[in-house]
Design a protein around this motif. Sequence first.
Motif, PDB file in Angstrom:
ATOM      1  N   ARG A  93      11.408   6.364 -13.727  1.00  0.00           N
ATOM      2  CA  ARG A  93      10.490   6.747 -14.795  1.00  0.00           C
ATOM      3  C   ARG A  93      10.609   5.757 -15.951  1.00  0.00           C
ATOM      4  NH1 ARG A  93      11.400  10.206 -18.943  1.00  0.00           N
ATOM      5  NH2 ARG A  93      13.305  10.982 -17.955  1.00  0.00           N
ATOM      6  N   GLY A  94       9.489   5.356 -16.488  1.00  0.00           N
ATOM      7  CA  GLY A  94       9.463   4.402 -17.593  1.00  0.00           C
ATOM      8  C   GLY A  94       8.099   3.740 -17.645  1.00  0.00           C
ATOM      9  N   THR A  95       7.921   2.814 -18.570  1.00  0.00           N
ATOM     10  CA  THR A  95       6.636   2.137 -18.714  1.00  0.00           C
ATOM     11  C   THR A  95       6.808   0.645 -18.495  1.00  0.00           C
ATOM     12  OG1 THR A  95       6.874   1.741 -21.085  1.00  0.00           O
ATOM     13  CG2 THR A  95       5.926   3.860 -20.407  1.00  0.00           C
ATOM     14  N   MET A  96       5.718  -0.011 -18.112  1.00  0.00           N
ATOM     15  CA  MET A  96       5.747  -1.455 -17.921  1.00  0.00           C
ATOM     16  C   MET A  96       6.060  -2.170 -19.234  1.00  0.00           C
ATOM     17  SD  MET A  96       5.194  -2.190 -14.724  1.00  0.00           S
ATOM     18  CE  MET A  96       4.351  -3.743 -14.437  1.00  0.00           C
ATOM     19  N   GLN A  97       5.504  -1.670 -20.336  1.00  0.00           N
ATOM     20  CA  GLN A  97       5.749  -2.296 -21.626  1.00  0.00           C
ATOM     21  C   GLN A  97       7.241  -2.273 -21.963  1.00  0.00           C
ATOM     22  OE1 GLN A  97       3.433  -0.037 -21.021  1.00  0.00           O
ATOM     23  NE2 GLN A  97       1.478  -1.034 -21.482  1.00  0.00           N
ATOM     24  N   GLN A  98       7.881  -1.132 -21.694  1.00  0.00           N
ATOM     25  CA  GLN A  98       9.309  -0.997 -21.980  1.00  0.00           C
ATOM     26  C   GLN A  98      10.126  -1.980 -21.148  1.00  0.00           C
ATOM     27  OE1 GLN A  98      10.883   2.814 -20.909  1.00  0.00           O
ATOM     28  NE2 GLN A  98      12.918   2.409 -21.746  1.00  0.00           N
ATOM     29  N   LEU A  99       9.816  -2.052 -19.867  1.00  0.00           N
ATOM     30  CA  LEU A  99      10.573  -2.937 -18.990  1.00  0.00           C
ATOM     31  C   LEU A  99      10.269  -4.401 -19.277  1.00  0.00           C
ATOM     32  CD1 LEU A  99      12.606  -3.029 -16.757  1.00  0.00           C
ATOM     33  CD2 LEU A  99      10.771  -2.782 -15.092  1.00  0.00           C
ATOM     34  N   TRP A 129       9.441  -8.167  -7.538  1.00  0.00           N
ATOM     35  CA  TRP A 129       8.336  -7.750  -8.386  1.00  0.00           C
ATOM     36  C   TRP A 129       8.499  -6.289  -8.744  1.00  0.00           C
ATOM     37  CZ3 TRP A 129       7.824  -6.964  -3.229  1.00  0.00           C
ATOM     38  CH2 TRP A 129       7.062  -5.896  -2.764  1.00  0.00           C
ATOM     39  N   ILE A 130       7.712  -5.868  -9.715  1.00  0.00           N
ATOM     40  CA  ILE A 130       7.728  -4.490 -10.205  1.00  0.00           C
ATOM     41  C   ILE A 130       6.274  -4.031 -10.283  1.00  0.00           C
ATOM     42  CG2 ILE A 130       8.327  -2.980 -12.144  1.00  0.00           C
ATOM     43  CD1 ILE A 130      10.326  -5.441 -12.877  1.00  0.00           C
ATOM     44  N   ASP A 131       5.991  -2.834  -9.758  1.00  0.00           N
ATOM     45  CA  ASP A 131       4.650  -2.290  -9.923  1.00  0.00           C
ATOM     46  C   ASP A 131       4.748  -0.882 -10.490  1.00  0.00           C
ATOM     47  OD1 ASP A 131       5.571  -1.096  -7.590  1.00  0.00           O
ATOM     48  OD2 ASP A 131       4.206  -2.183  -6.289  1.00  0.00           O
ATOM     49  N   ALA A 132       3.619  -0.402 -10.995  1.00  0.00           N
ATOM     50  CA  ALA A 132       3.663   0.857 -11.743  1.00  0.00           C
ATOM     51  C   ALA A 132       2.407   1.669 -11.557  1.00  0.00           C
ATOM     52  CB  ALA A 132       3.857   0.562 -13.231  1.00  0.00           C
ATOM     53  N   ALA A 133       2.564   2.991 -11.783  1.00  0.00           N
ATOM     54  CA  ALA A 133       1.443   3.929 -11.828  1.00  0.00           C
ATOM     55  C   ALA A 133       1.841   5.033 -12.792  1.00  0.00           C
ATOM     56  CB  ALA A 133       1.142   4.500 -10.450  1.00  0.00           C
ATOM     57  N   GLY A 134       1.064   5.164 -13.856  1.00  0.00           N
ATOM     58  CA  GLY A 134       1.409   6.178 -14.843  1.00  0.00           C
ATOM     59  C   GLY A 134       2.754   5.879 -15.483  1.00  0.00           C
ATOM     60  N   ASP A 135       3.643   6.862 -15.503  1.00  0.00           N
ATOM     61  CA  ASP A 135       4.954   6.703 -16.125  1.00  0.00           C
ATOM     62  C   ASP A 135       6.040   6.376 -15.112  1.00  0.00           C
ATOM     63  OD1 ASP A 135       3.945   7.240 -18.634  1.00  0.00           O
ATOM     64  OD2 ASP A 135       4.260   9.397 -18.450  1.00  0.00           O
ATOM     65  N   TYR A 136       5.655   5.911 -13.936  1.00  0.00           N
ATOM     66  CA  TYR A 136       6.644   5.583 -12.902  1.00  0.00           C
ATOM     67  C   TYR A 136       6.485   4.145 -12.448  1.00  0.00           C
ATOM     68  CZ  TYR A 136       8.165  10.365 -12.717  1.00  0.00           C
ATOM     69  OH  TYR A 136       8.694  11.576 -13.060  1.00  0.00           O
ATOM     70  N   MET A 137       7.614   3.560 -12.033  1.00  0.00           N
ATOM     71  CA  MET A 137       7.630   2.172 -11.586  1.00  0.00           C
ATOM     72  C   MET A 137       8.423   2.052 -10.296  1.00  0.00           C
ATOM     73  SD  MET A 137       8.402   0.178 -15.162  1.00  0.00           S
ATOM     74  CE  MET A 137       9.807   1.231 -15.547  1.00  0.00           C
ATOM     75  N   CYS A 138       8.073   1.042  -9.495  1.00  0.00           N
ATOM     76  CA  CYS A 138       8.866   0.635  -8.335  1.00  0.00           C
ATOM     77  C   CYS A 138       9.450  -0.739  -8.636  1.00  0.00           C
ATOM     78  CB  CYS A 138       8.016   0.555  -7.076  1.00  0.00           C
ATOM     79  SG  CYS A 138       7.713   2.147  -6.272  1.00  0.00           S
ATOM     80  N   ILE A 139      10.772  -0.836  -8.624  1.00  0.00           N
ATOM     81  CA  ILE A 139      11.435  -2.130  -8.770  1.00  0.00           C
ATOM     82  C   ILE A 139      11.859  -2.578  -7.382  1.00  0.00           C
ATOM     83  CG2 ILE A 139      13.402  -3.362  -9.755  1.00  0.00           C
ATOM     84  CD1 ILE A 139      13.375  -1.443 -12.088  1.00  0.00           C
ATOM     85  N   HIS A 140      11.275  -3.661  -6.906  1.00  0.00           N
ATOM     86  CA  HIS A 140      11.555  -4.188  -5.569  1.00  0.00           C
ATOM     87  C   HIS A 140      12.623  -5.270  -5.708  1.00  0.00           C
ATOM     88  CE1 HIS A 140       7.870  -2.134  -4.208  1.00  0.00           C
ATOM     89  NE2 HIS A 140       7.364  -2.559  -5.355  1.00  0.00           N
ATOM     90  N   ALA A 141      13.834  -4.945  -5.322  1.00  0.00           N
ATOM     91  CA  ALA A 141      14.971  -5.852  -5.494  1.00  0.00           C
ATOM     92  C   ALA A 141      15.705  -5.993  -4.171  1.00  0.00           C
ATOM     93  CB  ALA A 141      15.919  -5.329  -6.565  1.00  0.00           C
ATOM     94  N   ASP A 197       0.827  -1.207   0.000  1.00  0.00           N
ATOM     95  CA  ASP A 197       0.000   0.000   0.000  1.00  0.00           C
ATOM     96  C   ASP A 197       0.863   1.261   0.000  1.00  0.00           C
ATOM     97  OD1 ASP A 197      -2.238  -1.531   0.009  1.00  0.00           O
ATOM     98  OD2 ASP A 197      -2.667  -1.314   2.140  1.00  0.00           O
ATOM     99  N   HIS A 198       1.968   1.219   0.767  1.00  0.00           N
ATOM    100  CA  HIS A 198       2.859   2.375   0.848  1.00  0.00           C
ATOM    101  C   HIS A 198       3.415   2.716  -0.529  1.00  0.00           C
ATOM    102  CE1 HIS A 198       6.173   4.984   2.047  1.00  0.00           C
ATOM    103  NE2 HIS A 198       6.991   4.179   1.400  1.00  0.00           N
ATOM    104  N   TYR A 199       3.887   1.706  -1.260  1.00  0.00           N
ATOM    105  CA  TYR A 199       4.466   1.974  -2.572  1.00  0.00           C
ATOM    106  C   TYR A 199       3.411   2.393  -3.575  1.00  0.00           C
ATOM    107  CZ  TYR A 199       8.844   0.082  -0.851  1.00  0.00           C
ATOM    108  OH  TYR A 199       9.988  -0.135  -0.140  1.00  0.00           O
TER     109      TYR A 199
END
Length: 266
Positions: free
Chosen positions: A202-208, A182-194, A128-130
Amino acid sequence: MAAIRTLIVDDEPLARRGLELRLRRYADVEIVGEAGNGREAFHAVSRLRPQLMFLDVQMPGVDGFELLRALPATQIPLTVFVTAYDQYALAAFAASALDYLLKPVDDARLDESIERARTRLAARKTEDHYERLLKVIATLPASARSTFEVVLADEADAPCGDKLTIKDGHRLLRIDVDSIRWIDAAGDYMCIHAGESTHVLRGTMQQLERRLDPRRFARVHRSSIVNLARVREMRPHLNGEYFLVLDSGHELKLSRSYREKVKLLT
């Protein structure tokens, strides 16, 4: 740790009282209410919004399974079925139960159920935080986004191999692909949990998605990509959806439109 708001549902007053006394052993469990049948429980869930529910299977009128089917999906708390009959175990887990306890409840098994609830709730809070963070970033004006101007640094369509390179200002960060959960996204931003870190970029899910090996990473939701090796459990949910439980305890929803991904997990 914040208290776990807990509801006890059982048609036997002595059973409710016994469970209430046992739950007092846990400093982080707050009993917010009790219900003696499914109808009372339906209104109690709506009014009290518990995070955890101990639910008897067999009750007059609306039984435990019917109660879960009647509740809106967004209101269903983590549920531990409590019953004297073990033949309901399979149906309980098919109904996405957190756990299944036989009466009389064993203290060690109750400990396990509470620990499962703690793990699941902690994972949800992190998620929820992310999600809130991503939504805030997505609404910022362009002039205020410089702090988050971390971008993918490699060629947009080139496979990333064992390392994913991102550009943070003048620095190049190389992320071990195996460490990505996992990776989650909103708009043009993503969180990569590593590993123990989260990278907001900044980027898109399709690109990644084009960059990652489809044999190792799968799109499981319009806003989520998961490392298949990190999935430890898959639980059926409502309306043909599933929850994927990762090795960290975090949960991701596998939506109906991505159900073909199930075969990658078998």
